[in-house]
Design an enzyme around this catalytic site. Structure first.
Site, PDB file in Angstrom:
ATOM      1  N   LYS A 166       0.866  -1.182   0.000  1.00 14.07           N
ATOM      2  CA  LYS A 166       0.000   0.000   0.000  1.00 14.07           C
ATOM      3  C   LYS A 166       0.902   1.231   0.000  1.00 14.07           C
ATOM      4  CE  LYS A 166      -3.833   2.013   2.712  1.00 14.07           C
ATOM      5  NZ  LYS A 166      -4.701   1.830   3.900  1.00 14.07           N
ATOM      6  N   SER A 180      -9.664   2.001   3.074  1.00 16.78           N
ATOM      7  CA  SER A 180      -8.745   2.752   2.238  1.00 16.78           C
ATOM      8  C   SER A 180      -7.762   1.876   1.462  1.00 16.78           C
ATOM      9  CB  SER A 180      -7.956   3.738   3.092  1.00 16.78           C
ATOM     10  OG  SER A 180      -7.141   3.040   4.024  1.00 16.78           O
ATOM     11  N   SER A 237      -9.962  -0.415   7.195  1.00 20.45           N
ATOM     12  CA  SER A 237      -9.354  -0.194   5.882  1.00 20.45           C
ATOM     13  C   SER A 237      -8.680  -1.407   5.247  1.00 20.45           C
ATOM     14  CB  SER A 237      -8.337   0.949   5.952  1.00 20.45           C
ATOM     15  OG  SER A 237      -9.012   2.179   5.944  1.00 20.45           O
TER      16      SER A 237
END
Lengths: 488, 480, 96
Positions: free
Chosen positions: A76, A151, A175
């Site tokens: 990420k 997210s 997330s």
């Protein structure tokens, strides 16, 4: 090849049936072919990946490989990667080349993994749909009109579309688990303090925790093995022994007590999502688990509590983005105040600014006690709820999200309705517990997730239950067909 | 109308701790390094970095707390103080707010004229220093050096119990002496390792309520603290006596103009949005840890001064001067010890008089004294055993300053040994009397004051070497 | 309680964000008020006798030994800066 799990790929590598360079190339090719429609990646690290894969192949030939040697993964874009852009999904850091590696990144390097690239995410991890990213939303591989969740949307979608065998994510209020649920992958948020936060751009420091997203619980176990452990650079990482997560995957579920919190099955839960949980309960009972109804009475307070604590911490964490030492600086600032205000106003997106303002508000003179201190007290109540529950059960089961993936744009004008998507995941962060989301079925071809919540440092138990579930179900093995054209 | 005003002063003292590394990072803390070479990722607040507390800084704060009899908090908490400033990289300063490490305590010190003052200390907390803005102009830009960012400080907050600028300075000096004794700070005011803000207000004498205070910042010497406070007292009296009102504000002392002036008020000056730093866990200090630190405490300045006065029969003044630094006190005691039973008062006089005077003149520190305690002790010993007179000793002292010869070598080489032989001195006296018949006559007819003249003449004739006591005795006999 | 436009201006300044220059000033106020209305639910909760917690974990800060571990990184760090000169980060003139 690309639909195989990390465990299967390791097997192939060990048997020399493929090389890391070949594997890496397969995934890079898939990314180049399919990511235009998905937008999972912000940065591809193709050259570095192939070079690293060649090194790992050499090491393996000499018998010097590590336990994940040669496995391609994606990080990420919230994890700092030395020499590689680390944008955090923000214009603010669009030009930021990190001078250092996050501990998680370093750990994966040492385990021998190959970095394919950095995945798309909601800006500074603030969002549940990936629509707040400066780089545009990630699309759901199961339905391009739908959000991938957030997210860690890029990480989840990349695994779902087999653009990467596994990827890292971070989870502050859901997330990892929410996009995992919406994309039909398995995602684990470890206990707060299990995985180092060093080098993970902070959103809400007392809630943030990094974890893996992969096709199976077994793959999550392999990835967590690389991530977990104390880090002297992170005061909040705990010095607890790291168990062998794979060793207990096959433990019997006979007698395991699973609690079903009644508050997770109230208004707002999609009936078909509820049905998938009921279905899962039957499967787990068949595996020998004992099901018990439980109550987490303060569940309804989790979202409001979170939207005091998380923005408060974020408002302070994001003060360092001021246009002085790194990141975006506005054009020709007139004076210092202008430098700060325009750099921050132009560099941050709308959701980030909303949360900074809310956070500043709840910390400001006159509101601090009513909001911030009160939220810390309610946080204690929510934590107590779980501790009460864990006296009677080993694991808590429920839906990960109230509904399957919604359409892009559907909630982007209503922040509060977006926040309520995280109603079942947020209380886990407030309590600091480990939790996992795994595939549990489909509603109109959109995946739904099952959430397992464990007591502190019980990641192995969560992975064990999920792995056993995945032995006799095949939701997790389903892949979106549109990405299955053969590459020639 | 003539109101009698009472001054109320509280000090906030920032003391830089002498750790090798920063409070929360492993970067070095040496003074005077090139800009930003001692600012690592944590110090500049890179995305993703995290703080970890320096054990030495915690230990030093505890040491300070123990030295003032404070409560050492079992649990203390770091908080973020949020504001934007270019020298504050993260947009917040990590400090302690609600739960400081050092709570309470007090210090006793002497005032001029022999009075003593006891001041309570509210708290002392650990915090990180900010960087520096360099105001040289780079085409309309200022430069930011973050070497200082993150250096550990303790902020020592006194109760508003000081009643004059002089008292404030005496308190400040007492703390300065203390932190240097404890070896937790070099106390260097020029380099900014010891800084002070003063909260000053006035009220009519007898009034219980505190007046509105002004906070004076940026005072970096003892002299300026006194001047700044006095200026501020007068300014406030002036305003109140002209029916004005004092505004609560931060004022800056300008040493060049000897005045304080208002800093441009920041609208949000008091809205720092403190909250517990979620990157750090509560600091838990166990009793055993505190006791371990306690064993490292040196004899404190107050205790040492009292012991000096008592054991060495010195005046309070002498004891205070000799214990003003640990090095000086050690030097004195080393001198005394090596002087073979000489009188403490004589040693004290020589350390405080000749030695400190000479060091001052040459801007040297006691630790760099060209005359060691052992050599000074030998000099004192030779006075005590009457080998030399005080006057000769002074001339030897000057030689010791520049040569490496021992005291005895100088006495030997220069033939400075005191004459204690009665007949030799008598011979000189006879000669002097013979050469000064008029004075002899006058003395004998009652001009007692002339005795000094004869002593002087005899000493001169003996080149200062005659034992003064003997000279006195024999002269009296001869002149009677 | 709803946030006034005045308060929003004040907190925007504290946070160093411009809101008056954006056309969506109204929508910021509306959004914030919706969030605050949601958050206000906690203010009615009875928390008498409950200790506030900053973390879910009950652990103590680990201490670092006082040894220099960071060497000079100035050049690589200054390379990240939007404006730097003579080893310094540059900002528009700082007025005292």
């Amino acid at each position: 090849m690309h639909t195989k799990t990390i465990a299967q790929l390791l097997d192939l590598l060990n048997k020399r049936e493929c090389s890391s360079v070949e594997l890496t190339q397969i995934f890079l090719d898939r990314i180049k072919r399919y990511d235009k429609s998905l937008n999972c990646f912000i940065t591809l690290t193709e050259e570095m990946a192939l070079a690293a894969a060649a090194v790992e192949d050499q090491k393996r030939a000499k018998g010097q490989h590590q336990f994940l040697s040669g496995i391609p993964i994606a990080h990420k874009d919230i994890f700092c990667t030395q020499g590689v852009k680390t944008s955090c999904g923000s214009k603010m850091l669009d030009n930021f080349i990190s001078p250092y590696d996050a501990t998680v990144v370093k750990n994966f390097k040492e385990a021998g993994t190959i970095l394919l690239g950095k995945t798309n995410m909601d800006e500074f991890a603030m969002g549940s749909s990936n629509e707040t990213s400066y780089y545009g939303p990630v699309r759901n591989p199961w339905d391009l009109k739908a959000v991938a969740g957030g997210s860690s949307g890029g990480s989840a979608a990349a695994v779902a579309a087999s653009l990467s065998p596994g990827s890292t994510g971070t989870d502050t209020g859901g997330s990892i688990r929410q996009p995992a649920a919406l994309c039909n992958v398995t995602g684990l948020k470890p206990t707060y303090g299990r995985v180092s936060r060093y080098g993970m751009v902070a959103f809400a420091s007392s809630l943030d925790q990094g974890g893996p997203l992969a096709k199976t619980a077994e793959d999550c176990a392999l990835m967590l093995q690389a991530m977990a452990g104390v880090d002297l650079k992170d005061s909040t990482s705990l010095d607890k022994p790291v168990p062998n997560y794979c060793a207990t995957l096959n433990a019997s579920l006979e007698g395991v007590r699973i609690g079903i919190p009644k508050e997770f099955f109230q208004a707002g839960l999609h009936p078909e999502v509820e049905a998938s949980v009921q279905e899962a309960i039957k499967v787990l009972e068949k595996l020998g688990a004992k099901i018990k109804p439980i109550s987490l009475p303060n569940t309804g307070l989790a979202v409001p509590t979170y939207y005091v604590i998380a923005p408060a911490e974020a408002s302070s964490n994001l003060s360092r983005f001021d246009g002085v030492r790194f990141g975006y600086r506005c054009h020709e600032p007139k004076n210092l105040d202008d430098l700060y205000k325009r750099s921050r106003t132009e560099g941050f997106g709308a959701e980030v600014k909303r949360r900074i303002l809310i956070g500043t508000y709840v910390l400001s003179a006159g509101y601090f006690d009513a909001y911030y201190i009160q939220a810390q007290k309610v946080r204690k109540l929510i934590t107590n709820d779980f501790q009460e529950a864990f006296r009677e059960v080993d694991i808590i089961l429920g839906p990960t999200t109230p509904t399957p993936a919604f359409n892009l744009g559907e909630k982007s004008n209503d922040p509060v309705s977006m926040y309520l998507c995280d109603i079942y995941t947020i209380n886990v962060n407030l309590a600091g517990l480990p939790a996992l989301s795994m595939p549990g079925g489909f509603v109109n071809n959109r995946p739904t997730g099952l959430q397992l919540i464990g007591n502190y440092f019980e990641e192995a138990k969560l992975l064990n239950v999920a792995h056993q579930f995945q032995q006799i179900t095949d939701w997790h093995a389903k892949t979106p067909t549109i990405f299955e054209e053969s590459l020639s | 109308m003539s109101i009698e005003w009472e001054t109320v002063i509280g000090l906030e003292i920032h003391v830089q701790l002498m750790t090798k590394t920063k409070l929360f990072s492993g970067a070095a803390t040496e003074y005077g390094a090139a800009p930003n070479v001692q600012a690592c990722g944590i110090d500049i607040g890179l995305p993703g970095v995290l703080p970890v507390l320096n054990e030495a800084a915690l230990t030093m704060a505890i040491k300070f707390g123990l030295s003032i009899g404070a409560n050492i908090a079992h649990k203390s908490v770091f908080a973020r103080k949020n504001y934007f400033y270019p020298d504050l990289p993260k947009g917040y300063q990590i400090s302690q707010f609600e739960h400081p490490i050092v709570q309470g305590g007090s210090i006793l010190f002497d005032l001029e004229g022999g009075a003593r003052k006891h001041v309570n200390i509210t708290r002392a907390h650990l915090e990180e220093d900010a960087g520096k803005s360099l105001h040289e102009d780079f085409d309309g830009f200022s430069g930011i050096d973050l070497n200082r960012a993150g250096i550990p400080l303790i902020e020592i907050v006194s109760e508003p119990e000081l009643r004059s600028a002089k008292e404030a300075v005496a308190y400040l000096k007492a703390i300065h002496t203390l932190v240097r004794y404890l070896e937790i700070s070099d106390g260097n005011m020029q380099e900014g390792s010891f800084r002070c803000d003063a909260n000053v207000s006035i009220r009519p004498k007898g009034e219980a309520k505190l007046g509105t205070r002004a906070e004076i910042k940026n005072v970096n010497s003892f002299r300026f603290v006194e001047k700044a406070i006095n200026y501020e007292i007068n300014r406030q009296i002036d305003i109140l006596e002209n029916n004005g009102t004092i505004t609560q504000e931060t004022r800056l002392y300008d040493a060049n103009k000897d005045e304080t002036r208002s800093m441009r008020t920041k609208e949000e000056a008091n809205d720092y949005r403190y909250f517990p730093d979620p990157d750090l866990l509560p600091v838990i200090v166990e009793k055993e840890f505190i006791e371990r630190v306690r064993t490292t405490l040196p004899e404190l300045p107050r205790e040492k001064a009292e012991r000096f006065a008592k054991d060495y029969a010195l005046s309070v003044y002498d004891a205070n001067v000799l214990t003003s630094t640990r090095e000086l006190a050690d030097f004195f005691e080393a001198t005394l010890k090596a002087s073979n039973g000489s009188e403490a008062k004589l040693c004290a006089n020589w350390v405080m008089g000749e030695l400190l005077g000479a060091l001052n003149k040459t801007s040297l520190d006691i630790s760099n004294s060209p005359i060691s305690a052992e050599r000074l002790a030998k000099l004192v010993e030779r006075m005590s055993d009457k080998t030399i007179s005080g006057k000769i000793a002074k001339s030897i002292f000057d030689k010791l300053w520049t040569s490496t010869d021992s005291v005895d070598e100088i006495i030997e080489k220069d033939g400075l040994k005191q004459v204690t032989d009665n007949s030799a001195i008598e011979a000189i006296i006879d000669k002097v009397i013979a050469e000064n018949p008029t004075q002899t006559q006058d003395y004998k007819s009652g001009k007692d004051k002339l005795f000094g003249f004869f002593v002087g003449q005899v000493m001169k004739a003996s080149q200062g070497k005659a034992n003064p006591d003997l000279v006195n005795e024999l002269l009296k006999q001869k002149l009677s | 309680m709803p946030i006034s436009q005045e308060t929003i201006k004040y907190i925007a300044h504290l946070a160093r964000l411009n809101i008056e220059n954006t056309r969506d000033g109204d929508s910021i106020q509306a959004d914030l008020n919706r969030i605050v209305a949601m958050v206000d639910q906690i203010t009615a909760t009875n928390t008498k006798g409950v200790d506030p917690i900053a973390h879910s974990l009950e652990a103590a800060e680990r201490l670092r030994t006082d040894v220099v571990t960071e060497t000079d990184q100035r050049d690589s760090l200054l390379a990240l800066a939007p404006k730097a000169e003579a080893g310094l980060f540059l900002v528009p003139i700082v007025l005292e």
